[in-house]
Design an enzyme around this catalytic site. Structure first.
Site, short mmCIF file in Angstrom:
data_model
loop_
_atom_site.label_atom_id
_atom_site.label_comp_id
_atom_site.label_asym_id
_atom_site.label_seq_id
_atom_site.Cartn_x
_atom_site.Cartn_y
_atom_site.Cartn_z
CD GLU A 52 46.30 49.46 42.91
OE1 GLU A 52 47.55 49.52 42.78
OE2 GLU A 52 45.70 50.03 43.82
CB THR A 53 48.36 45.18 36.70
OG1 THR A 53 49.67 45.00 36.14
CG2 THR A 53 47.32 44.87 35.63
#
Length: 424
Positions: A351-352
């Site tokens: 996740e980013t």
């Protein structure tokens, strides 16, 4: 997700966390969970790294008395040759009763390996100390995947990033198969892997049909580690035992960071899930996903996974602007790599991203232009290994709740500000 702190090409910490809707038992939610540590002007280290007194920006990781990371930030570090009288670091004047954090005078630096950090004695009421590492000593952001038992190739569509996806409407109800297909039709060509977090809402089956139609692979997840057997069974049925479409299976999401499970419970669930999945016919990677804060404190979460899966969110560092998002991510990954028992192990940022609406978090400002800048920075940083990063998130998550603790941005992380057709 969960808030994080860090600066430019360096690294910082505050927890990150993700989840999903309350009645679905998961909720990608960012929440600040630690008070900020006062930043000092300079830290002094005596050693043999430089022949003359040298000042450099370095990553400083603050840890508690049990060596657990509390926060990481960029500080000015003054390297003083051992033969020179120790430079007295200047501390900011403050009207508060707490003393600024200062390292032990004359702390020694071991430059033999990136994973060697000097320790310092705390002088504050928080009883914290610090560690640091130089970006010049860090490993490459990522490398080929390996594990103790098998080597797993990069995700399908090696030139494409992955993207996180949630099967919930803005009112919290489950999306229908047609609505999931409509979502995939909008995003499929831009992303190789679509990441899911659980097995509720019949999401494995609906995503499988859409992925099969549009040519994507799936990153599946067992969110409830107390129901691993049911999760594997639902997963197998959802993909009709067509495991070739599954890139990865995750066990939990940020549970250690969130206090939802201990390290031992997470590792036990990983072992159970891997065994059941192998029996069901799936031979691909099985991983624990947690925040970089949790992984730095407990690298065994990665060591026992088939590759290292970690969530990294630059927005939660008040010192990082959108254009520094890529450096934040790669510096964080480099720091994680230095903690792993196998420094060549594949690391995937699961996740980013960056919100396009909400309130500012210091230098981290939401906005469409800022999101574009942040995503460009991240993509540039991963230009040669795009499949090692999963962007957050495909569409705005209107089923989430806006909260001051997450800068009123929780709903607005959709790529390009995009809404799912069923929420428009």
């Amino acid at each position: 997700m969960r808030p994080t702190l860090l600066s430019l090409s360096f690294l910082s910490l505050l927890g990150l966390s993700a989840g999903q809707p309350r009645h679905h038992q998961h909720l990608h939610r960012h929440r600040a969970n630690r008070a900020p540590i006062e930043k000092r002007d300079k830290i002094t280290v005596t050693g043999t790294k430089y022949s003359t007194t040298t000042e450099l920006p370095e990553v400083v990781v603050y840890v508690d008395q049990n060596n657990n990371p509390i926060r990481t930030t960029t500080e000015t570090v003054v390297y003083v040759p051992a033969s020179v009288e120790t430079y007295q670091a200047s501390a900011p004047t403050t009207s508060t009763t707490k003393s600024p954090l200062l390292p032990t005078k004359g702390a020694q630096v071991d430059n033999s390996t990136p994973s060697s950090y000097p320790q310092a004695s705390p002088t504050t009421e928080e009883n914290s100390s610090f560690q640091f590492t130089s970006s010049a000593d860090s490993y490459p952001a990522s490398s080929g995947s390996t594990s103790s038992s098998a080597a797993y190739p990069s995700a399908s569509g090696g030139s494409l990033h992955g993207v996180a996806y949630s099967p919930y409407k803005g009112n919290g109800e489950c999306k229908t198969a047609d609505e999931v297909d409509a979502d995939f039709a909008l995003i499929a060509k831009d992303y190789g892997v679509i990441r899911l977090y659980g097995v509720d809402c019949d999401q494995v089956a609906t995503a499988y049909a859409a992925a099969k139609k549009h040519g994507n692979k799936l990153f599946l997840g067992i969110f409830d580690i107390n129901a691993v057997e049911d999760g594997v069974s639902t997963m197998a049925a959802g993909v009709q035992n067509d495991w070739d479409i599954v890139d990865t299976v995750s066990v939990g999401n940020e549970l250690v960071n969130d206090g939802g499970a201990t390290v031992d419970q997470s590792l036990s669930a990983l072992s159970q899930a891997r065994s059941l999945l192998r029996t069901a016919g799936y031979q691909g990677p099985v991983v624990i996903v947690d925040t970089f804060v949790a992984v730095l404190a407990h690298p065994e979460l990665c060591d026992e996974s088939d590759y290292c899966a970690v969530n990294v969110h630059p927005f939660f560092d008040p010192n990082t602007g959108a254009d520094g998002a890529g450096s934040f991510v790669t510096s964080t990954v480099s720091n994680i790599r230095s903690k792993l028992s196998d420094s060549n192990k594949r690391i995937v940022v699961t996740e980013t991203g960056w919100p396009w609406q909400g309130e500012a978090n210091g230098a981290a400002v939401p906005g469409m232009d800022q999101q574009t800048s942040a995503l460009s920075s991240i993509k540039e940083a991963y230009a040669s290994n795009a499949s090692n990063v999963i962007l957050f998130t495909a569409f705005n998550d209107m089923w989430k709740k806006a909260e001051a603790s997450t800068f009123m941005a929780e709903q607005y992380w959709g790529m390009g500000g995009r809404y799912s057709p069923c929420d428009e």
